[in-house]
Write a protein that holds these residues in place. Structure first.
Motif, mmCIF file in Angstrom:
data_model
loop_
_atom_site.group_PDB
_atom_site.id
_atom_site.type_symbol
_atom_site.label_atom_id
_atom_site.label_comp_id
_atom_site.label_asym_id
_atom_site.label_seq_id
_atom_site.Cartn_x
_atom_site.Cartn_y
_atom_site.Cartn_z
ATOM 1 N N ASP A 58 47.347 53.702 65.332
ATOM 2 C CA ASP A 58 48.645 54.185 64.872
ATOM 3 C C ASP A 58 49.274 55.049 65.962
ATOM 4 N N GLY A 59 50.570 54.980 66.079
ATOM 5 C CA GLY A 59 51.257 55.775 67.095
ATOM 6 C C GLY A 59 51.146 57.270 66.790
ATOM 7 N N ALA A 60 51.205 58.080 67.810
ATOM 8 C CA ALA A 60 51.073 59.532 67.645
ATOM 9 C C ALA A 60 52.203 60.083 66.787
ATOM 10 N N HIS A 61 53.375 59.500 66.889
ATOM 11 C CA HIS A 61 54.530 59.995 66.135
ATOM 12 C C HIS A 61 54.319 59.832 64.623
ATOM 13 N N SER A 62 53.894 58.657 64.203
ATOM 14 C CA SER A 62 53.709 58.451 62.764
ATOM 15 C C SER A 62 52.517 59.257 62.253
ATOM 16 N N LEU A 63 51.512 59.447 63.073
ATOM 17 C CA LEU A 63 50.372 60.267 62.675
ATOM 18 C C LEU A 63 50.819 61.716 62.483
ATOM 19 N N GLU A 64 51.641 62.180 63.383
ATOM 20 C CA GLU A 64 52.147 63.556 63.271
ATOM 21 C C GLU A 64 52.983 63.714 61.997
ATOM 22 N N ARG A 65 53.790 62.713 61.662
ATOM 23 C CA ARG A 65 54.585 62.778 60.424
ATOM 24 C C ARG A 65 53.682 62.819 59.196
ATOM 25 N N GLU A 66 52.621 62.025 59.202
ATOM 26 C CA GLU A 66 51.708 62.028 58.057
ATOM 27 C C GLU A 66 51.001 63.372 57.915
ATOM 28 N N ILE A 67 50.615 63.976 59.031
ATOM 29 C CA ILE A 67 49.966 65.288 58.969
ATOM 30 C C ILE A 67 50.928 66.325 58.422
ATOM 31 N N GLU A 68 52.149 66.305 58.905
ATOM 32 C CA GLU A 68 53.156 67.255 58.396
ATOM 33 C C GLU A 68 53.432 67.025 56.905
ATOM 34 N N ALA A 69 53.449 65.755 56.492
ATOM 35 C CA ALA A 69 53.686 65.457 55.089
ATOM 36 C C ALA A 69 52.521 65.994 54.237
ATOM 37 N N LEU A 70 51.333 65.895 54.738
ATOM 38 C CA LEU A 70 50.174 66.421 54.010
ATOM 39 C C LEU A 70 50.214 67.949 53.968
ATOM 40 N N ARG A 71 50.627 68.569 55.042
ATOM 41 C CA ARG A 71 50.751 70.036 55.045
ATOM 42 C C ARG A 71 51.809 70.470 54.053
ATOM 43 N N GLY A 72 52.883 69.703 53.969
ATOM 44 C CA GLY A 72 53.950 70.029 53.032
ATOM 45 C C GLY A 72 53.459 69.929 51.569
ATOM 46 N N ARG A 73 52.603 68.965 51.284
ATOM 47 C CA ARG A 73 52.060 68.826 49.932
ATOM 48 C C ARG A 73 51.107 69.966 49.613
ATOM 49 N N ALA A 74 50.354 70.419 50.598
ATOM 50 C CA ALA A 74 49.376 71.481 50.360
ATOM 51 C C ALA A 74 50.060 72.807 50.067
ATOM 52 N N ASN A 75 51.259 73.032 50.593
ATOM 53 C CA ASN A 75 51.970 74.305 50.357
ATOM 54 C C ASN A 75 52.655 74.286 49.082
#
Length: 108
Positions: free
Chosen positions: A91-108
């Motif tokens: 997977d490209g680094a850009h989409s991986l970064e978006r998924e990580i940010e989306a997961l961080r957003g859910r955790a908050n």
């Protein structure tokens, strides 16, 4: 005519004896190889001459079957994990970064 027949038999007899000797020798050799390497001896119709049906062998087969089932289950879970790792790596680094940010957003 009897003399000709006798002469023909005398010419063919060594060949027949050689063929029979080679056949018996081959049979003895293959039987020896089977015994040497632990293969069961077969009867005239393919049945085992010395069938082994003792409790130790049956228990060993049962334990090996259980181990086989456990290893297959473990292999299935490893395949699932490998699919996820391959997806992350390819997977490209850009989409991986978006998924990580989306997961961080859910955790908050």
């Amino acid at each position: 005519m009897h003399a000709e027949f006798g002469e023909m038999v005398m010419r063919i007899a060594p060949l027949v004896i050689i063929v029979i000797g080679l056949s018996v020798g081959g049979w003895v050799y293959t039987t020896w190889l089977r015994v040497k390497h632990g293969y069961p001896l077969d009867g005239q119709w393919g049945q085992a001459l010395y069938p082994k049906h003792n409790d130790e062998i049956i228990e060993r087969v049962r334990l090996l079957s259980q181990e086989n089932a456990q290893l297959r289950a473990e292999l299935g879970s490893l395949k699932d994990r490998l699919v996820n790792v391959e997806r992350i790596v390819t997977d490209g680094a850009h989409s991986l970064e978006r998924e990580i940010e989306a997961l961080r957003g859910r955790a908050n």
